[in-house]
Write an enzyme that holds these catalytic residues in place. Structure first.
Site, PDB file in Angstrom:
ATOM      1  CG  ASP A 175      73.164  -4.679  -0.811  1.00 16.26           C
ATOM      2  OD1 ASP A 175      73.652  -5.657  -0.238  1.00 16.26           O
ATOM      3  OD2 ASP A 175      72.509  -3.793  -0.219  1.00 16.26           O
ATOM      4  CB  ILE A 176      68.288  -7.308  -1.446  1.00 19.70           C
ATOM      5  CG1 ILE A 176      68.280  -8.067  -2.777  1.00 19.70           C
ATOM      6  CG2 ILE A 176      66.862  -7.104  -0.940  1.00 19.70           C
ATOM      7  CD1 ILE A 176      67.563  -7.369  -3.905  1.00 19.70           C
ATOM      8  CG  HIS A 212      54.716 -20.614   3.775  1.00 18.45           C
ATOM      9  ND1 HIS A 212      54.020 -20.112   4.853  1.00 18.45           N
ATOM     10  CD2 HIS A 212      55.836 -21.187   4.297  1.00 18.45           C
ATOM     11  CE1 HIS A 212      54.682 -20.371   5.973  1.00 18.45           C
ATOM     12  NE2 HIS A 212      55.787 -21.009   5.666  1.00 18.45           N
ATOM     13  CG  ASP A 267      57.057 -20.582   9.647  1.00 23.33           C
ATOM     14  OD1 ASP A 267      56.994 -20.600   8.413  1.00 23.33           O
ATOM     15  OD2 ASP A 267      56.678 -21.520  10.373  1.00 23.33           O
ATOM     16  CD  GLU A 324      54.550 -24.283   4.678  1.00 25.74           C
ATOM     17  OE1 GLU A 324      55.562 -24.995   4.759  1.00 25.74           O
ATOM     18  OE2 GLU A 324      54.015 -23.736   5.670  1.00 25.74           O
ATOM     19  CD  GLU A 325      53.017 -22.742   8.748  1.00 30.18           C
ATOM     20  OE1 GLU A 325      53.172 -23.933   9.065  1.00 30.18           O
ATOM     21  OE2 GLU A 325      53.918 -21.879   8.856  1.00 30.18           O
ATOM     22  CG  ASP A 331      59.188 -22.032   4.994  1.00 33.73           C
ATOM     23  OD1 ASP A 331      58.997 -21.162   5.862  1.00 33.73           O
ATOM     24  OD2 ASP A 331      58.496 -23.058   4.896  1.00 33.73           O
ATOM     25  CG  ASP A 354      71.792  -7.424   4.674  1.00 31.29           C
ATOM     26  OD1 ASP A 354      71.226  -7.201   3.585  1.00 31.29           O
ATOM     27  OD2 ASP A 354      72.843  -6.846   5.016  1.00 31.29           O
ATOM     28  CG  ASP A 410      72.339  -8.982  -0.093  1.00 27.03           C
ATOM     29  OD1 ASP A 410      71.424  -8.259  -0.535  1.00 27.03           O
ATOM     30  OD2 ASP A 410      73.200  -8.579   0.704  1.00 27.03           O
TER      31      ASP A 410
END
Length: 441
Positions: A46-47, A128, A140, A174-175, A203, A305, A309
């Site tokens: 679990d993260i 990114h 983002d 990336e943008e 992303d 969350d 995971d």
């Protein structure tokens, strides 16, 4: 997430028509065969959401101390990269910083390798790290960057011994049009590209009015994410809003299998989507997309969350599953010129000495040099003349060359005989040739 990718002006109608030629041929999948299944891999940890949010708090603080953003060419971006790098260095990763130039400013990619695993089968996850200039970019794409970082740190905490070599990446600019990831991929030798078993992209995975979207690219990667969400009884949809607008496109364009997750950007959540996911219908998935309000308040904890995971689940599932030893290879290295906007050409590989049928996971490795890969239609032709479509033409596919390994279910075909790679250039202006190709049984 970037707004768009530059497109070439081509005879789109001709390309579309050519892409339909031979459409009755069975489709092939680029990349690895289907996963051996969760039972064959280690279970992911679990993260901790608190850890992921702590990274977001740091990214917000960095933006606040540097003009309110973490954009390419600004001090906030380099400070963000330094923060992530320090965490990885302390956790035992081998890190490298790759520099490039875009819009007159120096940009940076961060690459982190975990020791061990098969160096010929690389599984990479990335996100990114830059924001737009108008805000801190916490959804983002602080959300994806933080989830990938915390998954990498979880690999270290577990002292994971993967079967595949694990690599993580954080992309700059990336943008501005996927600049950092394109630079990374374009500077990979073709031999190194061929070692990738997959690239996973994250992303915008914490949108405040979230949906649960899965990229529909490589089937094995897509199934891994869908299986995770099925286990949570959370329905998913195929990602369409940002398809081709994030860094996975850089990898996909050179034949590397890709997949990923997304929670939505500026599009509006429908009533049906609100019914199955909650949230507010008639409102954007992220009302603060590319705006100054994309800060630490612009995150849905449940989505972040779950998706964090899911990142770990994919790394553990795909990274620790048993690897398949290489089989016998049959190769043709003779160059065959592909005429510009002309008739199809073929290159032949003769298979002998085998019994029975070809495998359900026949690998067709292709190396075609071409100045615009979107012009090309590629088929594998079995000894009995049956055609298996490997690649359609596409007006959006602007990269050079096709260096890819495709998986074909050829179990209905006799193994022995003359197999052909058939290639046709269906649009004007660009040229190339078949450099080499091989079949691996």
């Amino acid at each position: 997430m970037t707004l768009s990718i530059p497109r070439r002006t081509v005879a789109v109608a001709a390309l579309a028509l050519a892409g339909l030629l031979g459409s009755a041929a069975p489709a092939a999948t680029a990349g690895p065969a289907a996963s051996a299944g969760p039972a064959a891999a280690l279970a992911a940890p679990d993260i901790p959401l608190a850890n992921v949010k702590a990274h977001l708090t740091q990214l917000q603080s960095i933006a606040s101390a540097n003009g309110g953003n973490r954009a390419h060419g600004r001090a906030g971006y380099k400070a963000s990269l330094d923060y992530v790098k320090a965490k990885l260095d302390a956790a035992g990763f081998t890190t490298s910083v790759q520099q490039f130039t875009s819009s007159g400013a120096t940009g940076y990619n961060l690459i982190a390798d975990w020791p061990g695993g098969d160096p010929n089968q690389v599984l990479m996850a990335g996100a990114h790290l830059d924001s737009v200039s108008s805000g801190a970019g916490i959804n983002d794409n602080g959300s994806g960057s933080a989830a990938v970082l915390e998954t990498a740190l979880a690999v270290s905490r577990a002292q994971l011994n993967p079967t595949k070599h694990l690599r993580f990446g954080w992309w700059g600019a990336e943008e501005l049009g996927l600049v950092g990831s394109k630079y990374y991929v374009n500077n990979l030798p073709s031999a190194e590209r061929s070692k990738f078993s997959g690239y996973l992209n994250f992303d915008m995975i914490g949108s405040p009015n979230p949906g649960y979207f899965v990229y529909d690219d490589d089937p094995a990667i897509e199934k891994t994410f869908k299986d995770f969400y099925a286990g949570l009884n959370v329905p998913t949809e195929i990602e369409t809003e940002g398809d081709g607008r994030s860094d996975h496109a850089s990898f996909k364009n050179v034949g590397i299998p890709v997949g990923g997750l997304f929670t939505g950007a500026s599009r509006t959540k429908s009533a049906a989507q609100a019914q199955k996911w909650g949230g507010t219908s008639g409102q954007a998935f992220d009302r603060c997309y590319h705006s100054s309000c994309d800060n630490t308040s612009n995150i849905n904890d449940t989505a972040l969350d779950r998706n964090s995971d899911a990142v770990a689940h994919a790394i553990w599932t795909l990274g620790t599953e048993p690897t398949v030893p290489p089989g016998d290879a049959y190769e043709n290295t003779a160059d065959v010129s592909v005429p510009d906007n002309g008739t199809a050409v073929t290159s032949t590989v003769t298979v002998t000495g085998r019994t029975g049928n070809a495998p359900a996971a026949l690998k067709a490795g292709v190396d075609i040099k071409h100045t615009w890969r979107g012009d090309l239609v590629i088929d594998l032709v079995a000894p009995d003349g049956s055609a298996y479509r490997l690649k359609n033409s596409s007006g959006n596919d602007s990269a050079d060359n096709v260096v890819a390994t495709y998986t074909v279910d050829a179990s209905s075909e006799t193994a022995n005989g003359a197999w052909k790679l058939r290639v046709q250039d269906v649009a004007a202006q660009d040229t190339g040739y078949i450099d080499s190709w091989k079949l691996t049984f």
